[in-house]
Design a protein around this motif. Structure first.
Motif, PDB file in Angstrom:
ATOM      1  N   ALA A 154       0.827  -1.210   0.000  1.00  0.00           N
ATOM      2  CA  ALA A 154       0.000   0.000   0.000  1.00  0.00           C
ATOM      3  C   ALA A 154       0.861   1.260   0.000  1.00  0.00           C
ATOM      4  N   ASP A 155       2.164   1.099   0.221  1.00  0.00           N
ATOM      5  CA  ASP A 155       3.051   2.260   0.313  1.00  0.00           C
ATOM      6  C   ASP A 155       3.029   3.101  -0.959  1.00  0.00           C
ATOM      7  N   GLU A 156       2.925   2.441  -2.105  1.00  0.00           N
ATOM      8  CA  GLU A 156       2.993   3.160  -3.377  1.00  0.00           C
ATOM      9  C   GLU A 156       1.806   4.091  -3.590  1.00  0.00           C
ATOM     10  N   ALA A 157       0.754   3.912  -2.798  1.00  0.00           N
ATOM     11  CA  ALA A 157      -0.412   4.793  -2.919  1.00  0.00           C
ATOM     12  C   ALA A 157      -0.195   6.126  -2.210  1.00  0.00           C
TER      13      ALA A 157
ATOM     14  N   LEU B  78       0.068  17.907   6.250  1.00  0.00           N
ATOM     15  CA  LEU B  78       0.576  16.544   6.065  1.00  0.00           C
ATOM     16  C   LEU B  78      -0.622  15.617   5.883  1.00  0.00           C
ATOM     17  N   GLY B  79      -1.139  15.598   4.669  1.00  0.00           N
ATOM     18  CA  GLY B  79      -2.388  14.910   4.396  1.00  0.00           C
ATOM     19  C   GLY B  79      -2.307  13.400   4.460  1.00  0.00           C
ATOM     20  N   ARG B  80      -3.471  12.780   4.320  1.00  0.00           N
ATOM     21  CA  ARG B  80      -3.545  11.319   4.369  1.00  0.00           C
ATOM     22  C   ARG B  80      -3.109  10.684   3.059  1.00  0.00           C
ATOM     23  N   ASP B  81      -2.672  11.520   2.109  1.00  0.00           N
ATOM     24  CA  ASP B  81      -2.015  10.990   0.918  1.00  0.00           C
ATOM     25  C   ASP B  81      -0.502  10.960   1.122  1.00  0.00           C
ATOM     26  N   PHE B  82      -0.063  11.459   2.287  1.00  0.00           N
ATOM     27  CA  PHE B  82       1.361  11.475   2.624  1.00  0.00           C
ATOM     28  C   PHE B  82       1.658  10.539   3.798  1.00  0.00           C
ATOM     29  N   LEU B  83       0.842  10.617   4.849  1.00  0.00           N
ATOM     30  CA  LEU B  83       1.006   9.758   6.021  1.00  0.00           C
ATOM     31  C   LEU B  83      -0.163   8.789   6.137  1.00  0.00           C
ATOM     32  N   LYS B  84       0.106   7.649   6.719  1.00  0.00           N
ATOM     33  CA  LYS B  84      -0.943   6.662   6.963  1.00  0.00           C
ATOM     34  C   LYS B  84      -1.649   6.974   8.281  1.00  0.00           C
ATOM     35  N   CYS B  85      -2.645   6.183   8.605  1.00  0.00           N
ATOM     36  CA  CYS B  85      -3.325   6.295   9.893  1.00  0.00           C
ATOM     37  C   CYS B  85      -2.293   6.167  11.009  1.00  0.00           C
ATOM     38  N   CYS B  86      -2.457   6.909  12.096  1.00  0.00           N
ATOM     39  CA  CYS B  86      -1.471   6.865  13.184  1.00  0.00           C
ATOM     40  C   CYS B  86      -1.452   5.510  13.881  1.00  0.00           C
ATOM     41  N   GLY B  87      -2.554   4.745  13.806  1.00  0.00           N
ATOM     42  CA  GLY B  87      -2.587   3.409  14.385  1.00  0.00           C
ATOM     43  C   GLY B  87      -3.145   3.338  15.791  1.00  0.00           C
ATOM     44  N   HIS B  88      -3.702   4.437  16.284  1.00  0.00           N
ATOM     45  CA  HIS B  88      -4.222   4.449  17.657  1.00  0.00           C
ATOM     46  C   HIS B  88      -5.220   3.323  17.902  1.00  0.00           C
ATOM     47  N   ASP B  89      -6.217   3.217  17.032  1.00  0.00           N
ATOM     48  CA  ASP B  89      -7.259   2.214  17.255  1.00  0.00           C
ATOM     49  C   ASP B  89      -6.698   0.804  17.196  1.00  0.00           C
ATOM     50  N   GLN B  90      -5.794   0.565  16.249  1.00  0.00           N
ATOM     51  CA  GLN B  90      -5.208  -0.769  16.118  1.00  0.00           C
ATOM     52  C   GLN B  90      -4.403  -1.138  17.365  1.00  0.00           C
ATOM     53  N   LYS B  91      -3.690  -0.171  17.906  1.00  0.00           N
ATOM     54  CA  LYS B  91      -2.899  -0.435  19.114  1.00  0.00           C
ATOM     55  C   LYS B  91      -3.793  -0.857  20.265  1.00  0.00           C
ATOM     56  N   TRP B  92      -4.869  -0.110  20.490  1.00  0.00           N
ATOM     57  CA  TRP B  92      -5.712  -0.375  21.652  1.00  0.00           C
ATOM     58  C   TRP B  92      -6.716  -1.492  21.419  1.00  0.00           C
ATOM     59  N   GLN B  93      -6.818  -1.964  20.182  1.00  0.00           N
ATOM     60  CA  GLN B  93      -7.594  -3.173  19.917  1.00  0.00           C
ATOM     61  C   GLN B  93      -6.754  -4.425  20.144  1.00  0.00           C
ATOM     62  N   GLY B  94      -5.447  -4.235  20.330  1.00  0.00           N
ATOM     63  CA  GLY B  94      -4.557  -5.372  20.522  1.00  0.00           C
ATOM     64  C   GLY B  94      -3.922  -5.856  19.234  1.00  0.00           C
ATOM     65  N   LEU B  95      -4.105  -5.111  18.132  1.00  0.00           N
ATOM     66  CA  LEU B  95      -3.529  -5.494  16.836  1.00  0.00           C
ATOM     67  C   LEU B  95      -2.132  -4.881  16.712  1.00  0.00           C
ATOM     68  N   THR B  96      -1.222  -5.394  17.511  1.00  0.00           N
ATOM     69  CA  THR B  96       0.111  -4.810  17.616  1.00  0.00           C
ATOM     70  C   THR B  96       0.867  -4.838  16.296  1.00  0.00           C
ATOM     71  N   GLU B  97       0.757  -5.930  15.566  1.00  0.00           N
ATOM     72  CA  GLU B  97       1.498  -6.048  14.310  1.00  0.00           C
ATOM     73  C   GLU B  97       1.064  -4.970  13.320  1.00  0.00           C
ATOM     74  N   VAL B  98      -0.239  -4.731  13.230  1.00  0.00           N
ATOM     75  CA  VAL B  98      -0.747  -3.694  12.331  1.00  0.00           C
ATOM     76  C   VAL B  98      -0.264  -2.323  12.793  1.00  0.00           C
ATOM     77  N   PHE B  99      -0.370  -2.069  14.098  1.00  0.00           N
ATOM     78  CA  PHE B  99       0.073  -0.775  14.627  1.00  0.00           C
ATOM     79  C   PHE B  99       1.548  -0.536  14.349  1.00  0.00           C
ATOM     80  N   GLU B 100       2.377  -1.533  14.587  1.00  0.00           N
ATOM     81  CA  GLU B 100       3.820  -1.359  14.405  1.00  0.00           C
ATOM     82  C   GLU B 100       4.169  -1.062  12.952  1.00  0.00           C
ATOM     83  N   LYS B 101       3.431  -1.637  12.012  1.00  0.00           N
ATOM     84  CA  LYS B 101       3.683  -1.356  10.592  1.00  0.00           C
ATOM     85  C   LYS B 101       3.311   0.086  10.251  1.00  0.00           C
TER      86      LYS B 101
END
Length: 566
Positions: free
Chosen positions: A301-304, A364-387
């Motif tokens: 997804a990085d290329e997007a 710094l729009g969402r076409d430059f940075l991805k989601c910060c990962g807050h929700d993934q972290k606190w849902q316990g989806l550590t691997e997704v958050f770390e990426k």
């Protein structure tokens, strides 16, 4: 153990069971290096325990976030002068030690600051505290030492922790399973890892002595009843007493209330990370949004996203909008196109204020940075958050941005506490406005009564309470009236990490709405678009009692700026 010192074991004047100081100092006018050293001594009493737990650590901050370069060194030594523990890498830290009773210990603390002038104040503290047995009087109440006779036998007044458990049952299955892994070597490693984790739980959870204050503070339990400690009880018994693991809002209310300083938020983070595959699907009401944001974590997804080389960064200050546009679409879609939501207005409003201040800020729009990962972290989806974190962190550190600003309280907390951003100042928009002297002559067209909702991530977790209020009070014709629960005691908006949007969370939001109505406010202001979305989500249902407007502080200020320009 008396972790809250309700017995008064610690006496700073005599150095009994405690040592340390709280200090402030300023930089030199020319910005040259400032170095200070302090020391203190502590005597640990022998109240029947050969060794006691001692918390040692230091804290450091500056009046201007990330100003200058600083090093801190804290060392604790025994009577023979041997070093028992010391901070590392020139930064403050903390630890818990088991130290012998009937002995004295010395603390030595040195701080060095450079590249800060006299306009910057440094706040620092160092301490060591020994925790002695909890003492009870004849009526079963905690006894303060000043109320006891000089010849009182402390050992007879102490009692064992009635809630102490040896091994959390929630880990029993994992410990047993690890023993049956075919490869003995791997099985042994897994067993040791799990047992070490269990010991960590034992230490943290056995601070609890069942005072029930966390129950009283928990907003979820207001609507689930039950008389058992939710998190503690579930851990030891691997049971659900009506508050499922994913219903916890991680709002920090229980942590703030705990006299034993149990860090429930971090503990909940660890517990959720042990669940393979993340939360049950039933706990995620917005599955499409969840899938879209999780897909961003994939490398393909990085290329997007636009590269640093191709992105127009023309300022040292960057503004990150968060996922407001995504949430706008998801909320309308999930309510079958009923109602409307425009959280994206917060971004437009922020730049209206930056323009009013004549501040150059890069979007710094969402076409430059991805989601910060807050929700993934606190849902316990550590691997997704770390990426997500790895991608954003690398880009930000290479961008040349010195100050990162966001209006989303969750993004702010995540960037500030969970990312490692090299020499980058992370600020909430309200904090940025105050620090940069935002004082326009604003006034509402007609006098209006407003109230303010403290977001959990901004208030209890980042200690920002007054900045939004100062901005509101600066607008002429505005009467700010506080709700029943405010500041550290503020109720949560009812939903965290886009999970568990259920009847309990709905009841919590309805109670908050009733508190708004009780103030007579025409507008409820807050400083987090996520809170706005959760409250607006309830208003989509059209309850006629709740006819007030819900607005972000930044949008409220921008509205007055636009009116002034006309």
């Amino acid at each position: 153990m008396d972790f809250a010192d309700v017995n008064g074991h610690a006496d700073a004047d005599s150095g009994r069971n405690v040592a340390g100081e709280t200090l402030t100092y300023e930089g030199n006018e020319d910005g040259s290096t400032v170095s200070n050293s302090w020391s203190d001594t502590m005597w640990i009493e022998d109240l029947g325990l050969s060794k006691v737990t001692v918390d040692v650590g230091c804290t450091f901050r500056t009046s201007v976030r990330n100003a200058g370069s600083h090093t801190q060194q804290l060392t604790i030594k025994n009577e023979a002068g041997a070093t028992l523990w010391s901070t590392s890498e020139g930064e403050c830290g903390s630890t818990s030690l088991k130290l012998a009773s009937a002995a004295s210990y010395s603390l030595e603390y040195t701080v060095t600051s450079s590249d800060v002038d006299s306009t910057v104040t440094m706040f620092t503290a160092f301490s060591a505290q020994a925790f002695q047995p909890l003492l009870f009087d004849g009526n079963g109440a905690a006894a303060h030492r000043t109320d006891l006779s000089a010849d009182a036998d402390f050992e007879t007044l102490a009692m064992a922790n009635p809630t102490f458990h040896k091994n959390p049952k929630s880990l029993d299955a994992k410990l047993t399973y690890s023993m049956f892994i075919p490869c003995l070597g791997v099985g042994a490693l897994v067993f040791l890892l799990m047992r070490n984790m269990a010991r960590g739980y034992e230490w943290e959870m056995n601070k609890c002595y069942g005072c029930d204050l966390c129950d009283d503070a928990c907003p979820v339990r207001l609507f689930t009843a039950g008389d058992k400690l939710n998190i503690i009880y579930n851990t030891w018994n691997n049971e659900d007493d009506g508050v499922p693991l994913y219903s916890c809002l991680t709002c920090t209310a229980c942590t703030n209330a705990c006299p034993q300083l149990v860090d429930y938020d971090s503990y909940m983070d660890i517990r959720r990370n042990l669940i393979v595959g993340g939360p049950p699907a039933a706990e995620i009401p917005h599955t499409i949004l969840q899938a879209v944001l999780a897909a961003e974590a994939a490398e393909d997804a990085d290329e997007a996203f636009i590269s640093i080389e191709d992105y127009p960064i023309d300022s040292s200050v960057g503004y990150y909008p968060g996922c407001v546009d995504y949430i706008d679409q998801e909320m309308i879609f999930s309510h079958v196109n009923e109602g409307s939501m425009n959280l994206g207005e917060t971004t437009t409003a922020a730049f209206t204020l930056f323009d009013e201040m004549d501040k150059e800020v890069t979007y710094l729009g969402r076409d430059f940075l991805k989601c910060c990962g807050h929700d993934q972290k606190w849902q316990g989806l550590t691997e997704v958050f770390e990426k997500l974190k790895a991608y954003n962190q690398k880009k930000l550190n290479e961008s040349g941005i010195e100050t990162l600003v966001t209006s989303c309280a969750e993004c702010f907390r995540t960037f500030a506490l969970d990312y490692e951003l090299e020499d980058m100042k992370v600020m909430h928009t309200t904090e940025f406005l105050i620090e940069n002297g935002f004082k326009p002559d604003l006034e509402v067209a007609e006098d209006v009564t407003v109230t303010f909702h403290d977001p959990c991530r901004l208030g209890r977790q980042m200690n920002i309470y007054e900045e939004p209020r100062d901005l509101i009070r600066a607008v002429g014709g505005v009467d700010l009236v506080e709700m029943e629960h405010t500041g550290e005691d503020a109720l949560c908006c009812g939903v965290s990490s886009m999970m568990s949007c259920n009847e309990n969370s709905r009841a919590l939001r309805l109670q908050r709405f009733d508190e708004v109505k009780a103030t007579g406010a025409e507008i409820m202001l807050t400083s987090c678009p996520k809170c706005v979305s959760h409250f607006e989500c309830l208003k989509f249902e059209g309850d006629p009692r709740h006819d007030f407007e819900i607005l972000d502080v930044v949008s409220f200020l921008a509205r007055q700026v636009e009116a002034k320009r006309q």
